[in-house]
Design an enzyme around this catalytic site. Sequence first.
Site, short mmCIF file in Angstrom:
data_model
loop_
_atom_site.label_atom_id
_atom_site.label_comp_id
_atom_site.label_asym_id
_atom_site.label_seq_id
_atom_site.Cartn_x
_atom_site.Cartn_y
_atom_site.Cartn_z
N LYS A 16 6.58 -84.38 -37.18
CA LYS A 16 5.79 -83.15 -37.07
C LYS A 16 5.89 -82.40 -38.39
O LYS A 16 6.98 -82.09 -38.85
CB LYS A 16 6.33 -82.31 -35.92
N LYS A 43 1.98 -85.53 -35.83
CA LYS A 43 1.26 -84.26 -35.70
C LYS A 43 1.27 -83.51 -37.02
O LYS A 43 2.33 -83.41 -37.62
CB LYS A 43 1.95 -83.44 -34.62
C1 PBG Z 1 5.51 -75.41 -30.93
C2 PBG Z 1 4.25 -76.19 -31.08
C3 PBG Z 1 3.23 -75.98 -32.02
C4 PBG Z 1 2.18 -76.82 -31.66
C5 PBG Z 1 2.59 -77.56 -30.54
N1 PBG Z 1 3.88 -77.17 -30.21
C6 PBG Z 1 3.11 -75.00 -33.13
C7 PBG Z 1 4.16 -74.90 -34.14
O1 PBG Z 1 4.98 -75.79 -34.33
O2 PBG Z 1 4.17 -73.85 -34.78
C8 PBG Z 1 0.85 -76.86 -32.36
C9 PBG Z 1 -0.30 -77.39 -31.59
C10 PBG Z 1 -1.65 -77.05 -32.13
O3 PBG Z 1 -1.81 -76.46 -33.21
O4 PBG Z 1 -2.61 -77.39 -31.45
N2 PBG Z 1 6.69 -75.98 -31.31
#
Ligand code: PBG
Length: 331
Positions: A200, A254
């Site tokens: 991520k 992601k």
């Molecule tokens: C939280 C999380 C995030 C997303 C999914 N879980 C945001 C972040 O890490 O700040 C993002 C999903 C999206 O942008 O659609 N941990």
Amino acid sequence: MLGAYPAVRMRRNRKSHWSRRLVAENVLTTADLIWPIFLMDSAEARTPVAHMPGVDRLNIAEAQRAAEEAAKLGIPAVAPFPYVDRALRDPRGSEAERANNLMCRAVRAIKEAVPEIGVITDVALDPYTSHGHDGVLDDRGVILNDETVGILCRQALALAHAGVDCVAPSDMMDGRIGAIRTALDAAGHDEVQILSYAAKYASGFYGPFRDAIGTNATLIGDKRTYQMDPANSDEALREVGLDIAEGADMVMVKPGMPYLDIVRRVKDAFGVPTYAYQVSGEYAMLKAAALNGWLDGDRVMMEALLAFKRAGADGILTYFAPEAARALAGK
Ligand code: PBG
């Protein structure tokens, strides 16, 4: 000479629809879709999410209806995310551990209404912390890894007790997959799956999501000390390898479209169930262009989703899930 033009004409196989169908290497089906939905604790059924046209926050009753719709469309799983009332947020994200928090109530309600649908929930503290980070901070603002992992384990246990099918740690703390697996198993939840947000990235594409769960307003600084640097690719393989070794059943990359090279490398290197998250900013870009008449919305939606399959993804988390499922069903 055979093997070259004019004996070989690549266009021959593309000459008609039947032939293109026959030689297609990849196919997108409804079984590839996971639908992220936003929850809120409210008497109101839904409120719109700014910058994500067509996406609303849902109260629990409305989330049950969304799950019913997903099941009818053949979407295998939903992934709910909570908008937590400001008054319930604190520096430690204590609400995340509570057995009766919005997420736990929603999980119970959805599984009661639609037992056959998969429910996959984030494990991370950002919706619950007053500072918007996925972990707890020391007094200098440094994220405390090991202390955070302890809280994440208790959050995962609360969700498991509520009946969740799969937990998806999205916090990027070190060692959390192994710790959560051990905690779940010790509590008799060995059947609960773990979908790890393994690679991520610290991305600007999460902006609309943070509006949806109300963390843009509160987030202090950024998440670069725990989410990955977009410059890196080898590092993603190390992250994924560790999470698999710690017990992840499935892994995720992601964001999605700007990171298809990572999806391909992960799939080739490990051959495990691999998912990509087409995140909020990707949805916003495509929707905005479509609503302006700059792109053909349906066409680019299906093209983008198919691209994930071509890159090696086994499935896609996408806000387009119901729209794409309807398109696939020809409705
Ligand atoms: C939280 C999380 C995030 C997303 C999914 N879980 C945001 C972040 O890490 O700040 C993002 C999903 C999206 O942008 O659609 N941990």
